[in-house]
Write a protein that holds these residues in place. Structure first.
Motif, short mmCIF file in Angstrom:
data_model
loop_
_atom_site.label_atom_id
_atom_site.label_comp_id
_atom_site.label_asym_id
_atom_site.label_seq_id
_atom_site.Cartn_x
_atom_site.Cartn_y
_atom_site.Cartn_z
N TYR A 155 -24.52 5.09 -3.56
CA TYR A 155 -24.81 5.34 -2.14
C TYR A 155 -26.04 6.24 -1.99
N VAL A 156 -26.09 7.34 -2.76
CA VAL A 156 -27.24 8.25 -2.66
C VAL A 156 -28.54 7.52 -3.01
N MET A 157 -28.48 6.64 -3.98
CA MET A 157 -29.68 5.89 -4.35
C MET A 157 -30.16 5.00 -3.21
N SER A 158 -29.27 4.64 -2.31
CA SER A 158 -29.66 3.79 -1.17
C SER A 158 -30.25 4.59 -0.01
N CYS A 159 -30.23 5.91 -0.11
CA CYS A 159 -30.73 6.78 0.98
C CYS A 159 -32.19 7.12 0.75
N PRO A 160 -33.09 6.68 1.61
CA PRO A 160 -34.52 6.84 1.34
C PRO A 160 -35.03 8.27 1.32
N LYS A 161 -34.33 9.18 2.01
CA LYS A 161 -34.80 10.57 2.06
C LYS A 161 -34.11 11.46 1.03
N LEU A 162 -33.27 10.87 0.20
CA LEU A 162 -32.59 11.61 -0.87
C LEU A 162 -33.08 11.10 -2.21
N LYS A 163 -33.09 11.99 -3.21
CA LYS A 163 -33.44 11.59 -4.57
C LYS A 163 -32.36 12.09 -5.51
N LEU A 164 -31.61 11.18 -6.06
CA LEU A 164 -30.56 11.54 -7.01
C LEU A 164 -31.18 12.03 -8.30
N ARG A 165 -30.79 13.25 -8.72
CA ARG A 165 -31.36 13.84 -9.92
C ARG A 165 -30.33 14.06 -11.04
N GLY A 166 -29.03 14.06 -10.69
CA GLY A 166 -28.05 14.25 -11.75
C GLY A 166 -26.74 14.81 -11.26
N LEU A 167 -26.13 15.67 -12.08
CA LEU A 167 -24.77 16.13 -11.85
C LEU A 167 -24.68 17.64 -11.97
N MET A 168 -23.66 18.20 -11.31
CA MET A 168 -23.35 19.62 -11.39
C MET A 168 -21.85 19.78 -11.51
N THR A 169 -21.42 20.84 -12.22
CA THR A 169 -19.99 21.16 -12.24
C THR A 169 -19.79 22.66 -12.35
N ILE A 170 -18.62 23.11 -11.89
CA ILE A 170 -18.15 24.49 -12.08
C ILE A 170 -16.80 24.37 -12.77
N LEU A 171 -16.67 24.94 -13.94
CA LEU A 171 -15.43 24.79 -14.68
C LEU A 171 -14.31 25.64 -14.09
N LYS A 172 -13.10 25.24 -14.40
CA LYS A 172 -11.91 25.98 -14.00
C LYS A 172 -11.91 27.34 -14.67
N ALA A 173 -11.49 28.36 -13.93
CA ALA A 173 -11.43 29.71 -14.50
C ALA A 173 -10.29 29.82 -15.50
#
Length: 236
Positions: A155-173
């Motif tokens: 979906y993000v790839m289909s949005c012309p004003k967005l540029k998909l660059r990758g992933l983010m995560t925050i691990l469980k404490a």
């Protein structure tokens, strides 16, 4: 801000950059690592000290605090600072995020992606997007499940004003070193799969903070989010 505090920030940045360079060389993934300075709850003087020391990427969690800082700094700096929104994205905050930020690291829903795309001003470059993955299925963390990544990425790839660059995560404490290794490795596999699908524009895997930076980089992170180790304890 005293000269002593400013020098401390400069020294902290130099030390962390050196650590990241060594870790990147140790890592089997052969990546350089981008340092994101998490500046939430820190004053403008601290950010200016970091900019003077060559830091150009800053992460903020709270929209109004960040917008106030960005507006105040506009007249003070000439360097091309990049602002990353790294907190949970509320639908009623997407307009300000789309207008003021260069990156959003915490996209987890199609509705949010749609609003960011619709509200990104036409005179600005594409908004860089990372999908936040709740890799540990932690009830206390935001993010989409690993099996939902492909659909939202499409979906993000289909949005012309967005540029998909990758992933983010925050691990469980409170997890063990072995559990963290498993989670980081899972994230890296998801990242590799995105790269195989979408090519070179997928270039950012944001994971690791002060406590787990070393392990994250060794497992493939190429962006880490560091706050206290740069700026010291936050103001209450």
């Amino acid at each position: 801000m005293t000269t002593k505090v400013s020098e401390k920030i400069t020294n902290n940045l130099a030390e962390i950059r050196q650590q990241l360079q060594i870790l990147a060389e140790e890592s089997s993934h052969g990546q350089s690592v981008q340092l994101l300075a998490v500046s939430k709850k820190h004053p403008l003087e601290a950010i200016n000290a970091a900019i003077a020391a060559g830091q150009m990427h800053f992460g903020e969690n709270y929209v109004q605090e960040a917008v106030d800082k960005i507006n105040q700094l506009k007249g003070q700096i000439t360097e091309p600072v990049q602002w990353h929104f790294i907190g949970p994205v509320q639908s009623n905050k997407t307009k300000d995020i789309a207008q003021y930020f260069d990156w959003v690291q915490s996209v987890e829903r199609e509705k949010v992606a749609r609003r960011l795309n619709e509200q990104r001003p036409g005179n600005l470059d594409q908004l860089n997007v990372l999908l936040q993955v709740n890799i540990d299925d932690d009830d206390n963390k935001s993010g989409l499940a690993p099996e939902q990544v492909d659909a939202l990425a499409g979906y993000v790839m289909s949005c012309p004003k967005l540029k998909l660059r990758g992933l983010m995560t925050i691990l469980k404490a409170g997890t063990t070193k072995e559990q963290r290794a498993h989670s980081f490795q899972h994230m890296f596999r998801l990242y590799e799969r995105l790269q195989q699908t979408y090519g070179e524009q997928i270039d950012t895997l944001s994971m690791g903070m002060s406590a787990d930076m070393r392990q994250a980089v060794l497992e493939g992170a190429n962006m880490v989010r560091i706050g206290t180790a740069i700026f010291g304890e936050r103001e209450s």
